[in-house]
Design a protein around this motif. Structure first.
Motif, PDB file in Angstrom:
ATOM      1  N   SER A 563       5.373  -0.664  -5.418  1.00  0.00           N
ATOM      2  CA  SER A 563       4.879  -1.914  -4.839  1.00  0.00           C
ATOM      3  C   SER A 563       3.352  -1.904  -4.788  1.00  0.00           C
ATOM      4  O   SER A 563       2.725  -0.917  -4.390  1.00  0.00           O
ATOM      5  CB  SER A 563       5.436  -2.085  -3.419  1.00  0.00           C
ATOM      6  OG  SER A 563       4.882  -3.243  -2.815  1.00  0.00           O
ATOM      7  N   ASN A 564       2.743  -3.022  -5.198  1.00  0.00           N
ATOM      8  CA  ASN A 564       1.281  -3.124  -5.192  1.00  0.00           C
ATOM      9  C   ASN A 564       0.740  -3.477  -3.808  1.00  0.00           C
ATOM     10  O   ASN A 564      -0.451  -3.293  -3.544  1.00  0.00           O
ATOM     11  CB  ASN A 564       0.817  -4.174  -6.203  1.00  0.00           C
ATOM     12  CG  ASN A 564       1.061  -3.725  -7.626  1.00  0.00           C
ATOM     13  OD1 ASN A 564       0.977  -2.542  -7.930  1.00  0.00           O
ATOM     14  ND2 ASN A 564       1.379  -4.666  -8.499  1.00  0.00           N
ATOM     15  N   THR A 565       1.600  -4.000  -2.944  1.00  0.00           N
ATOM     16  CA  THR A 565       1.166  -4.391  -1.601  1.00  0.00           C
ATOM     17  C   THR A 565       1.841  -3.496  -0.575  1.00  0.00           C
ATOM     18  O   THR A 565       3.061  -3.325  -0.597  1.00  0.00           O
ATOM     19  CB  THR A 565       1.512  -5.866  -1.324  1.00  0.00           C
ATOM     20  OG1 THR A 565       0.935  -6.685  -2.342  1.00  0.00           O
ATOM     21  CG2 THR A 565       0.956  -6.299   0.033  1.00  0.00           C
ATOM     22  N   LEU A 566       1.021  -2.941   0.315  1.00  0.00           N
ATOM     23  CA  LEU A 566       1.532  -2.030   1.340  1.00  0.00           C
ATOM     24  C   LEU A 566       1.264  -2.601   2.727  1.00  0.00           C
ATOM     25  O   LEU A 566       0.290  -3.332   2.933  1.00  0.00           O
ATOM     26  CB  LEU A 566       0.865  -0.659   1.220  1.00  0.00           C
ATOM     27  CG  LEU A 566       0.963   0.039  -0.137  1.00  0.00           C
ATOM     28  CD1 LEU A 566       0.213   1.362  -0.095  1.00  0.00           C
ATOM     29  CD2 LEU A 566       2.412   0.261  -0.533  1.00  0.00           C
ATOM     30  N   CYS A 567       2.146  -2.250   3.646  1.00  0.00           N
ATOM     31  CA  CYS A 567       1.991  -2.661   5.047  1.00  0.00           C
ATOM     32  C   CYS A 567       1.638  -1.421   5.872  1.00  0.00           C
ATOM     33  O   CYS A 567       2.358  -0.424   5.840  1.00  0.00           O
ATOM     34  CB  CYS A 567       3.287  -3.288   5.562  1.00  0.00           C
ATOM     35  SG  CYS A 567       3.254  -3.644   7.336  1.00  0.00           S
ATOM     36  N   ARG A 568       0.516  -1.518   6.588  1.00  0.00           N
ATOM     37  CA  ARG A 568       0.138  -0.421   7.485  1.00  0.00           C
ATOM     38  C   ARG A 568       0.489  -0.821   8.918  1.00  0.00           C
ATOM     39  O   ARG A 568      -0.085  -1.751   9.476  1.00  0.00           O
ATOM     40  CB  ARG A 568      -1.353  -0.127   7.380  1.00  0.00           C
ATOM     41  CG  ARG A 568      -1.754   1.152   8.145  1.00  0.00           C
ATOM     42  CD  ARG A 568      -3.246   1.226   8.352  1.00  0.00           C
ATOM     43  NE  ARG A 568      -3.687   0.212   9.313  1.00  0.00           N
ATOM     44  CZ  ARG A 568      -4.959  -0.030   9.608  1.00  0.00           C
ATOM     45  NH1 ARG A 568      -5.905   0.643   8.987  1.00  0.00           N
ATOM     46  NH2 ARG A 568      -5.294  -0.968  10.486  1.00  0.00           N
ATOM     47  N   LEU A 569       1.464  -0.122   9.494  1.00  0.00           N
ATOM     48  CA  LEU A 569       1.906  -0.345  10.870  1.00  0.00           C
ATOM     49  C   LEU A 569       1.281   0.741  11.744  1.00  0.00           C
ATOM     50  O   LEU A 569       1.397   1.929  11.441  1.00  0.00           O
ATOM     51  CB  LEU A 569       3.434  -0.281  10.941  1.00  0.00           C
ATOM     52  CG  LEU A 569       4.070  -0.273  12.330  1.00  0.00           C
ATOM     53  CD1 LEU A 569       3.778  -1.567  13.077  1.00  0.00           C
ATOM     54  CD2 LEU A 569       5.576  -0.040  12.210  1.00  0.00           C
ATOM     55  N   ARG A 570       0.608   0.310  12.809  1.00  0.00           N
ATOM     56  CA  ARG A 570      -0.095   1.271  13.663  1.00  0.00           C
ATOM     57  C   ARG A 570       0.308   1.055  15.120  1.00  0.00           C
ATOM     58  O   ARG A 570       0.279  -0.079  15.613  1.00  0.00           O
ATOM     59  CB  ARG A 570      -1.595   1.110  13.483  1.00  0.00           C
ATOM     60  CG  ARG A 570      -2.430   2.066  14.319  1.00  0.00           C
ATOM     61  CD  ARG A 570      -3.910   1.953  13.957  1.00  0.00           C
ATOM     62  NE  ARG A 570      -4.169   2.490  12.631  1.00  0.00           N
ATOM     63  CZ  ARG A 570      -5.354   2.379  12.025  1.00  0.00           C
ATOM     64  NH1 ARG A 570      -6.347   1.735  12.620  1.00  0.00           N
ATOM     65  NH2 ARG A 570      -5.528   2.902  10.835  1.00  0.00           N
ATOM     66  N   ILE A 571       0.707   2.158  15.828  1.00  0.00           N
ATOM     67  CA  ILE A 571       1.051   2.139  17.252  1.00  0.00           C
ATOM     68  C   ILE A 571       0.094   3.109  17.957  1.00  0.00           C
ATOM     69  O   ILE A 571       0.106   4.315  17.681  1.00  0.00           O
ATOM     70  CB  ILE A 571       2.519   2.563  17.500  1.00  0.00           C
ATOM     71  CG1 ILE A 571       3.470   1.546  16.860  1.00  0.00           C
ATOM     72  CG2 ILE A 571       2.786   2.667  18.992  1.00  0.00           C
ATOM     73  CD1 ILE A 571       3.879   1.906  15.464  1.00  0.00           C
ATOM     74  N   THR A 572      -0.712   2.584  18.841  1.00  0.00           N
ATOM     75  CA  THR A 572      -1.738   3.373  19.527  1.00  0.00           C
ATOM     76  C   THR A 572      -1.451   3.383  21.030  1.00  0.00           C
ATOM     77  O   THR A 572      -1.085   2.347  21.604  1.00  0.00           O
ATOM     78  CB  THR A 572      -3.137   2.784  19.266  1.00  0.00           C
ATOM     79  OG1 THR A 572      -3.362   2.739  17.863  1.00  0.00           O
ATOM     80  CG2 THR A 572      -4.219   3.625  19.931  1.00  0.00           C
ATOM     81  N   PRO A 637       6.112  -0.027   1.965  1.00  0.00           N
ATOM     82  CA  PRO A 637       5.946  -1.021   0.896  1.00  0.00           C
ATOM     83  C   PRO A 637       6.368  -2.405   1.389  1.00  0.00           C
ATOM     84  O   PRO A 637       7.354  -2.533   2.122  1.00  0.00           O
ATOM     85  CB  PRO A 637       6.863  -0.507  -0.216  1.00  0.00           C
ATOM     86  CG  PRO A 637       7.858   0.367   0.468  1.00  0.00           C
ATOM     87  CD  PRO A 637       7.157   0.968   1.644  1.00  0.00           C
ATOM     88  N   ALA A 638       5.616  -3.428   0.966  1.00  0.00           N
ATOM     89  CA  ALA A 638       5.944  -4.786   1.401  1.00  0.00           C
ATOM     90  C   ALA A 638       7.180  -5.316   0.708  1.00  0.00           C
ATOM     91  O   ALA A 638       7.862  -6.200   1.229  1.00  0.00           O
ATOM     92  CB  ALA A 638       4.755  -5.715   1.147  1.00  0.00           C
ATOM     93  N   GLU A 639       7.495  -4.765  -0.477  1.00  0.00           N
ATOM     94  CA  GLU A 639       8.676  -5.223  -1.209  1.00  0.00           C
ATOM     95  C   GLU A 639       9.242  -4.044  -1.979  1.00  0.00           C
ATOM     96  O   GLU A 639       8.561  -3.046  -2.216  1.00  0.00           O
ATOM     97  CB  GLU A 639       8.317  -6.369  -2.159  1.00  0.00           C
ATOM     98  CG  GLU A 639       7.197  -6.028  -3.112  1.00  0.00           C
ATOM     99  CD  GLU A 639       6.728  -7.220  -3.916  1.00  0.00           C
ATOM    100  OE1 GLU A 639       6.024  -6.993  -4.907  1.00  0.00           O
ATOM    101  OE2 GLU A 639       7.069  -8.367  -3.552  1.00  0.00           O
ATOM    102  N   HIS A 640      10.502  -4.189  -2.393  1.00  0.00           N
ATOM    103  CA  HIS A 640      11.199  -3.106  -3.080  1.00  0.00           C
ATOM    104  C   HIS A 640      11.817  -3.626  -4.357  1.00  0.00           C
ATOM    105  O   HIS A 640      12.199  -4.799  -4.461  1.00  0.00           O
ATOM    106  CB  HIS A 640      12.308  -2.521  -2.189  1.00  0.00           C
ATOM    107  CG  HIS A 640      11.793  -1.837  -0.950  1.00  0.00           C
ATOM    108  ND1 HIS A 640      11.515  -0.496  -0.899  1.00  0.00           N
ATOM    109  CD2 HIS A 640      11.495  -2.338   0.292  1.00  0.00           C
ATOM    110  CE1 HIS A 640      11.077  -0.184   0.311  1.00  0.00           C
ATOM    111  NE2 HIS A 640      11.054  -1.279   1.053  1.00  0.00           N
ATOM    112  N   SER A 641      11.923  -2.729  -5.354  1.00  0.00           N
ATOM    113  CA  SER A 641      12.647  -3.060  -6.572  1.00  0.00           C
ATOM    114  C   SER A 641      14.139  -3.023  -6.291  1.00  0.00           C
ATOM    115  O   SER A 641      14.591  -2.488  -5.282  1.00  0.00           O
ATOM    116  CB  SER A 641      12.297  -2.062  -7.685  1.00  0.00           C
ATOM    117  OG  SER A 641      12.724  -0.763  -7.324  1.00  0.00           O
ATOM    118  N   SER A 642      14.890  -3.591  -7.245  1.00  0.00           N
ATOM    119  CA  SER A 642      16.340  -3.637  -7.054  1.00  0.00           C
ATOM    120  C   SER A 642      16.933  -2.234  -7.036  1.00  0.00           C
ATOM    121  O   SER A 642      17.907  -1.966  -6.341  1.00  0.00           O
ATOM    122  CB  SER A 642      16.992  -4.463  -8.169  1.00  0.00           C
ATOM    123  OG  SER A 642      16.666  -3.911  -9.442  1.00  0.00           O
TER     124      SER A 642
END
Length: 665
Positions: A563-572, A637-642
């Protein structure tokens, strides 16, 4: 000498000579004069003036005669023109001498004109000049280099192309000797060429033309230029030794370099064919009178092809396919090859390839069209087929183990929980019904028994969740993390109130994920932030996400996805934190940094988080400072392949109910 004696003397002179009076009248002439010049004016009278025989438009001859007589001096000149009206110009070398009077020696009345006819020489010179001019024009016109070498081996002339090819100014070429050290030659094979073997010197030495010879020659401080030379010796009439050599050559450097590159390519191709681990065979189509392909003839086979087909190249090249390997027709290869030639479409297939000894080998056969034929590649895939078969067996065993694991999980969630529930229930009954009869030590034992049963039940539940992250996973679908966090905070609302904590949530992203596992991930991370807070310091937690283009990351996080787009989730949080040396330990199952007396839990929460993130093709990390807090960073990853969205086993209603029940508990 009297004029009468002079007339007799002039008549016998062998040169063209005339005696002229002051008006130019001819009073005496030699026989050679008559045969050379008077003959050019047919019908001229005997008594005639020189100026009646010739035209003197510029008065040059009149002036010469007048000066010779008036000044009594000898005059002479080279190649002056005498223009005869009918015969045209004649060029003469001349000398005019004064002749005194018979009566007075100091008085000059006549002059003697001596001439030498230079007309032929002048015409020859002019012709030579014309030839040289034409030669120079020819040299400047032709595109090839043209060079003139004399009999001493010295270059005498060249056209403008020669300095361009030799890389030297004209001044360094003209006047130099072919044997000078500046002229360094090469043979076509790149070895040095002696100067005495230069084609133009060979032409001079052997007295015959040398045509089409290739040689290299070095310009100063530059790679060699390659030329194709024609050299022809030049001879004077009736001379056996040449007076020079005419050299014409063309620059074939580009052609030579192409030939060298082609030869290098051929050598590389030969090396590739020889060293290739694939068998390679080239066939040409054999057609009947109607143009139909009836067979294929082998034109090339590499060593690996010989090995796979169990036949030598000498036996195979020139032999028909159907004569040598009729089994290939039975396997459908002949028809496939014909189709490749007809359509140009490549062919590929895996089969047991027959050889000439009756054996077979598992091969991947690939055929492509080459002109009116095909190139066939045979790749031995026996080991791969065996590995695939072994992998199939291993996968079957793994599937059996997975089924056993799922069966165990089912047992753990039902059969193992049931005895624990009974232990807990009966211990409660003992406390309720016989509490007043049990002393303090007995009550302490009952409390510890109930606590152990509860912890055992929680541990089994955590193990069940951990095992089902991959075995009972749901397909990835768009998940709004805002909604997931809202549900988690609703579940944790009582705990948040108890510790007087605050949770700040930003505008979260929507990603493709397993919604149930995302809820588990966020509940564990936020729950830990609430649990591990500092005494007398209300926990403050922030949750945010950003979307990042993968190409903008230097090196990027360890994300196993395309995936070319990634999501960064942060818990502080602002909790108790921990030392950096424990970063890897906290994600290991059953690992705790604190005793059960300090903080509740089984040590499975963060292990479950990492398992969930890895199942999504992401990564999780943490930065922490003791007594300041921790920041957990999750890359997803923001999206996944099949392919990555496939699950080994879809959850049934029972599994779904059990998982949700565990989360609710």
């Amino acid at each position: 000498m009297t004029r009468s004696s002079l007339r007799v003397c002039i008549a016998d002179l062998p040169a063209p000579v005339v005696l002229l009076d002051a008006d130019g009248n001819i009073e005496a002439e030699s026989d050679r004069w008559r045969r050379t010049f008077r003959i050019l004016v047919p019908g001229a009278p005997q008594d005639v003036s020189l100026f009646e025989l010739i035209d003197d438009p510029d008065g040059a001859w009149h002036e010469a005669l007048q000066r010779c007589i008036d000044e009594s001096r000898v005059l002479q000149g080279k190649q002056r023109v005498m223009h005869f009206p009918e015969a045209g110009p004649r060029w003469v070398d001349w000398e005019m001498r004064p002749v005194p009077s018979d009566d007075d020696a100091e008085t000059v009345t006549h002059a003697v004109l001596f001439t030498t006819d230079r007309t032929s020489e002048r015409q020859t010179d002019r012709l030579r000049q014309q030839v040289e001019a034409r030669f120079d024009t020819l040299l400047d016109t032709i595109q090839e280099g043209a060079l003139l070498m004399d009999s001493d081996g010295i270059f005498r002339d060249c056209n403008d192309t020669v300095p361009e090819i030799f890389g030297r100014p004209r001044s360094e070429i003209i006047g130099s000797h072919f044997g000078d050290s500046k002229w360094t030659g090469l043979r076509p094979d790149g070895t040095p060429l002696a100067n005495t073997e230069f084609p133009f010197w060979v032409a001079y030495y052997e007295r015959k033309p040398v045509m089409g010879e290739v040689m290299g020659i070095y310009p100063p401080d530059a790679p060699p230029r390659w030329i194709r030379v024609n050299a022809r010796p030049l001879f004077e009439l009736d001379e056996e030794d040449p007076y020079g050599v005419f050299i014409c050559f063309e620059d074939i450097t580009n052609e030579q370099l192409k030939d060298e590159a082609l030869q290098t390519s051929r050598d590389v191709l030969s090396s590739v064919l020889t060293s290739s681990l694939d068998g390679i065979v080239v066939y040409s189509a054999v057609r009947d009178t109607r143009g139909t392909i009836v067979d294929f003839e082998c034109v090339l086979v590499n060593p690996q092809g010989e090995k796979l087909l169990k036949i030598s190249a000498e036996e195979m090249v020139g032999t028909k396919l159907l004569e040598l390997l009729p089994e290939h027709a039975d396997q459908g290869l002949f028809d496939a090859y014909v189709n490749v030639v007809r359509t140009g479409e490549p062919y590929e297939r895996e089969l047991r390839l027959a050889d000439t000894e009756g054996g077979t080998t598992w091969c991947q056969v690939m055929a492509v069209k080459i002109e009116d034929g095909i190139a066939v590649t045979f790749r031995d895939i026996s080991e791969r087929r065996e590995a695939a078969q072994a992998m199939s067996v291993a996968n079957e065993k793994l599937e059996q183990r997975n089924r056993a694991l799922r069966d165990f999980a089912y047992i753990a969630s039902h059969d193992l929980q049931e005895p624990l529930r009974k232990i807990s229930a009966f211990s409660n009954l003992v406390v309720e019904d016989y509490g007043d009869k049990v002393d303090d030590t007995g009550k302490h034992y009952l409390d510890r028994m109930q606590d152990a049963a509860q912890r055992m039940s929680q541990l089994i539940s955590d193990l069940l969740v951990y095992s089902r992250i991959t075995t009972q996973a749901r397909p990835f679908k768009p998940v709004d993390l805002n909604q997931i966090v809202a549900n988690v905070l609703n579940d944790l609302s009582m705990r948040i109130e108890d510790v007087e904590g605050t949770v700040e949530v930003g505008d979260l992203a929507t990603i493709e994920a397993d919604s149930t596992q995302m809820r588990q991930l966020l509940q564990n991370l936020i729950g830990n932030a609430l649990k591990f807070h500092r005494p007398d310091v209300p926990p403050r937690i922030t949750v945010d996400t950003i979307m990042v283009d993968r190409d903008t990351l230097n090196g990027g996080p360890p994300v196993a996805t395309s995936s070319n787009t990634l999501c960064r989730l942060r818990i502080t949080d602002n909790g108790i934190g921990f030392e950096a040396k424990y970063v890897d330990r906290i994600f290991t199952p059953f690992q705790r940094l604190h005793g059960r007396g300090s903080y509740e839990g089984t040590g499975m929460g963060l292990a479950i988080c990492r398992r969930i993130v890895e199942r999504h093709g992401g990564s999780i990390g943490v930065e922490s400072v003791p007594d300041e807090g921790s920041t957990f960073t999750v890359w997803l990853p923001a999206e996944h392949s099949s392919a990555s969205n496939d699950t080994s086993t879809a959850p049934d209603e029972h599994d779904q109910f059990t998982t949700e029940k565990i989360l609710d508990e």
